[in-house]
Design a protein around this motif. Structure first.
Motif, short mmCIF file in Angstrom:
data_model
loop_
_atom_site.label_atom_id
_atom_site.label_comp_id
_atom_site.label_asym_id
_atom_site.label_seq_id
_atom_site.Cartn_x
_atom_site.Cartn_y
_atom_site.Cartn_z
N ASP A 498 0.65 -0.66 0.10
CA ASP A 498 0.36 0.14 0.05
C ASP A 498 0.99 0.89 -0.06
OD1 ASP A 498 -2.17 -1.10 -0.11
OD2 ASP A 498 -2.40 -0.98 2.19
N MET A 499 1.77 1.22 0.48
CA MET A 499 2.91 2.21 -0.22
C MET A 499 4.05 2.19 -0.78
SD MET A 499 4.15 2.83 4.18
CE MET A 499 5.17 0.99 4.12
N LEU A 579 1.99 4.83 -11.23
CA LEU A 579 0.69 4.73 -11.51
C LEU A 579 0.11 3.01 -11.88
CD1 LEU A 579 0.19 7.97 -13.90
CD2 LEU A 579 -0.85 7.60 -11.88
N TYR A 580 0.84 2.50 -12.31
CA TYR A 580 0.71 0.92 -12.27
C TYR A 580 0.22 0.82 -11.23
CZ TYR A 580 1.51 -4.01 -12.85
OH TYR A 580 1.71 -5.39 -13.35
N PHE A 585 -0.93 5.09 -0.64
CA PHE A 585 0.36 6.03 0.23
C PHE A 585 1.27 5.76 -1.29
CE2 PHE A 585 -2.04 5.49 3.64
CZ PHE A 585 -2.43 6.51 4.61
N ALA A 586 2.38 7.83 -1.82
CA ALA A 586 2.98 7.52 -2.73
C ALA A 586 3.76 8.48 -1.58
CB ALA A 586 2.78 7.81 -3.87
N ILE A 587 5.10 7.56 -1.32
CA ILE A 587 6.42 8.84 -1.14
C ILE A 587 6.55 8.72 -2.26
CG2 ILE A 587 8.59 8.45 0.20
CD1 ILE A 587 6.83 6.24 1.45
N GLY A 611 -6.72 9.04 -5.84
CA GLY A 611 -7.18 8.40 -4.58
C GLY A 611 -5.44 8.32 -4.07
N ILE A 612 -4.58 8.61 -4.09
CA ILE A 612 -3.44 8.13 -4.32
C ILE A 612 -3.15 9.20 -3.11
CG2 ILE A 612 -0.58 8.26 -4.47
CD1 ILE A 612 -1.73 6.50 -6.83
#
Length: 646
Positions: A498-499, A579-580, A585-587, A611-612
């Motif tokens: 999820d990260m 995106l893939y 959560f995006a760091i 929704g990220i």
């Protein structure tokens, strides 16, 4: 007793004249001086490497055999394994080779007898027999060489897979270089050291087993022909020679281990030049790097020259004791039937036919030569055992470190006075949010960047992280990703899937264009998720790289993408990868530094639309508007976490 008196009279005759006396005394003094020189050199030359000796690296002792047995159980896992089958087949061939050598010795004696007695028919028969022995002997010799190389490859494969299993388990591959300080060049241990260890082990089996078989079988055959005095004398001489060689032999195992470490440092210098070529070029540091590489190379050269000089002197003693000394003893043994205590019985049994005596001499000399070679190989194989000991200690150390890291144990020099140590541990709690509770940001060696950090990032809490270089921004992510140890406090975090993390310089492995987008997924995993190449094309359009697919010949095109793509293209590939995977959560750690402001704005907005939740480290103030919270660090251990009001 008569034989001993005979040998004594021969020695007295050799030193009868003054010149021979002088030569003999000089030779004896040279040998004594050599022994003294080697002993003192071992005591003084290696006084500075006693630290390395503390680990018994390169020593042939019980510790070495224990370590070797542990590693052997890895490459020969059971008696039913293919390695055991090959070893059994190799043993059978070694016995066959010895039996063939004994038979050939008898045939050689018959050939010489036929020549001496001028018996042409017998000569043709013996030559034909010798030719018939050539086929199986050649086949067995080639098979032995083939099996030795085959075993080396199998040992290397088995050990490499075992080590890779541990090295690539969890985060061990990261921890061994970044958290643990015991092994400076793990790539050297997992490549060249394993290869050389496997080769040494496979060769050593033949180099020890074959001589032992030869000694047993040739001694029995020779004892039947000349009595047990013959093999006893030659074995006694080699035992004496081996004792002397053992006493004066330098620690070649230690020298081999040091050589491998020096080679690893030299390779590291070359790797630094490749990995940091751009920075070095900006500094015009080529002269400094050249000087550093040359100095490292000279360390290797000096060390190898030291080894060569020691091998030169050891080769001299080997030849004196094992080769020429054994030759004199061998002639005494060959003379036993004619000059020994049972000479009358022997001569009467052979009669006046000199052909029989010649046949026996050739046969016995062939057996004795093979026996001497076997004992000599066994004596000299001690040096091979020392080399194997050096490689064994290196591999065993690597295995131990990997097992420690697998259990969460690491050893590293901490900063003096640090309040933290490797035994202190915080805890991780599973959650659907990211939260730090009283977590210190501490480097692996105890350098405290932030004393206590507490904040919460829930879904939709887009957070912008600010602060000077070295304040702990990237360190925070390393603790979140469990790369660095958590010394205290509690970290609440979702599962790793999820990260997703995008660094400033993304990793693009050698492979297809599709591999760069779906990494670390495989094509089969992508198919199981029901994602097609058309879906990938749509993602490439979002990051403004849709033209790259056609230019590069489709998603199956294989290239070295680090060289063929620009910095901005690499960063957009990484964002396409994000995106893939579509994490919660995006760091994003300076991941748009080479992308235009207009392109990064569109991409950031698309991330939010998907929704990220964004967690961004950047010096670009233009990205602030895509976030609603700020974590600000001052570089002196202080921090603030607040909501953006406008």
């Amino acid at each position: 007793m008569k034989l001993a008196n005979h040998l004594l009279n021969v020695i007295k005759a050799m030193v009868a004249s003054r010149e021979r006396k002088a030569a003999t005394v000089g030779a004896i003094l040279a040998i004594l001086y050599g022994l003294h020189w080697f002993q003192n050199r071992n005591a003084s030359k290696y006084a500075g490497v006693q630290k390395a000796k503390r680990t018994d690296r390169g020593s042939v002792n019980m510790k070495f055999f224990s370590q070797l047995w542990t590693l052997v159980k890895v490459v020969v896992p059971s008696l039913r394994s293919k390695e055991s089958l090959l070893l059994a087949l190799l043993s059978i061939l070694l016995v066959a080779r010895t039996m063939l050598s004994i038979s050939i010795s008898s045939v050689n004696g018959g050939v010489v007898k036929a020549i001496v007695t001028r018996d042409f028919n017998s000569f043709l028969k013996k030559i034909t027999s010798l030719a018939m022995f050539a086929v199986p002997s050649s086949l067995v010799n080639s098979a032995l060489d083939f099996l030795n190389h085959k075993l080396a490859i199998i040992f290397r494969t088995r050990m490499t897979r075992y080590m890779n299993e541990k090295y690539l388990k969890g985060l061990v591959y990261y921890q061994i270089s970044n958290l643990d300080s015991r092994i400076s060049n793990p790539d050297q241990r997992l490549t060249q050291d394993i290869d050389k260890w496997a080769t040494c082990l496979s060769n050593l089996y033949s180099n020890i087993t074959k001589p032992i078989l030869d000694i047993i079988l040739f001694s029995k055959k020779l004892a039947d022909l000349v009595g047990w005095e013959g093999p006893s004398v030659i074995i006694g001489w080699y035992f004496l020679s081996g004792t002397v060689i053992r006493y004066i032999s330098p620690p070649f195992g230690l020298l081999t281990a040091q050589e491998q470490q020096n080679e690893g440092l030299y390779r590291a210098c070359q790797s630094d030049l490749v990995n940091h070529a751009e920075e070095i070029a900006f500094y015009r540091g080529n002269d400094w790097e050249k000087d550093r590489i040359n100095k490292t190379l000279m360390v290797i050269v000096r060390h190898i020259n030291t080894i060569l000089s020691k091998r030169f002197f050891m080769g001299t003693f080997d030849s004196m004791l094992v080769k020429y000394g054994a030759t004199m003893v061998a002639y005494a043994v060959l003379g036993l039937p004619v000059f020994g205590p049972n000479k009358s019985k022997y001569i009467s049994s052979k009669g006046v036919n000199t052909g029989n005596i010649t046949r026996d001499y050739i046969r016995n000399s062939s057996l004795l030569i093979n026996l001497a070679k076997a004992i000599g190989r066994l004596v000299v194989s001690y040096k091979d055992l020392q080399s194997l000991s050096g490689y064994t200690s290196l591999l065993f150390e690597a295995k131990s470190v990997l097992e420690d890291l697998e259990q969460g144990k690491y050893k590293r020099t901490m900063i003096e006075g640090s309040m933290f140590n490797s035994s202190n541990r915080g805890k991780y709690e599973p959650s659907d949010k990211i939260a730090f509770e009283d977590v210190p940001i501490v480097s692996p060696n105890g350098d405290i960047l932030v004393q206590n950090l507490s904040f919460t990032i829930e879904s939709g809490t887009h957070t912008f992280i600010q602060g000077p270089n070295g304040c702990g921004k990237s360190s925070l992510f390393r603790i979140l990703g469990e790369l660095w140890p958590l010394f205290a406090g509690t970290v609440h975090k979702p599962p790793m899937e999820d990260m997703f993390y995008i660094p400033q310089r993304p990793y693009l492995p050698h492979g297809t264009l599709r591999d760069q987008i779906i990494y670390p997924h495989s094509l089969e995993k992508m198919a199981s998720l029901k994602i097609s190449d058309k879906d990938l094309e749509e993602l490439m359009k979002v990051v403004k790289l849709d033209d790259l697919v056609d230019k590069r010949g489709g998603f199956d095109q294989i290239e070295d993408w680090n060289d063929t793509l620009s910095g901005g293209q690499k960063q957009r590939i990484a964002m396409c990868r994000l995106l893939y995977h579509k994490p919660k959560f995006a760091i994003l750690d300076e991941c748009t530094s080479a992308v235009s402001i207009e392109a990064e704005g569109a991409i950031y907005q698309h991330f939010k639309d998907e929704g990220i939740t964004l967690i961004t480290v950047s010096h670009r103030e233009s990205l602030m508007k895509y976030h609603n919270h700020v974590l600000k660090m001052d570089g002196e251990g202080g921090w603030k976490f607040y909501k953006i009001l406008s």
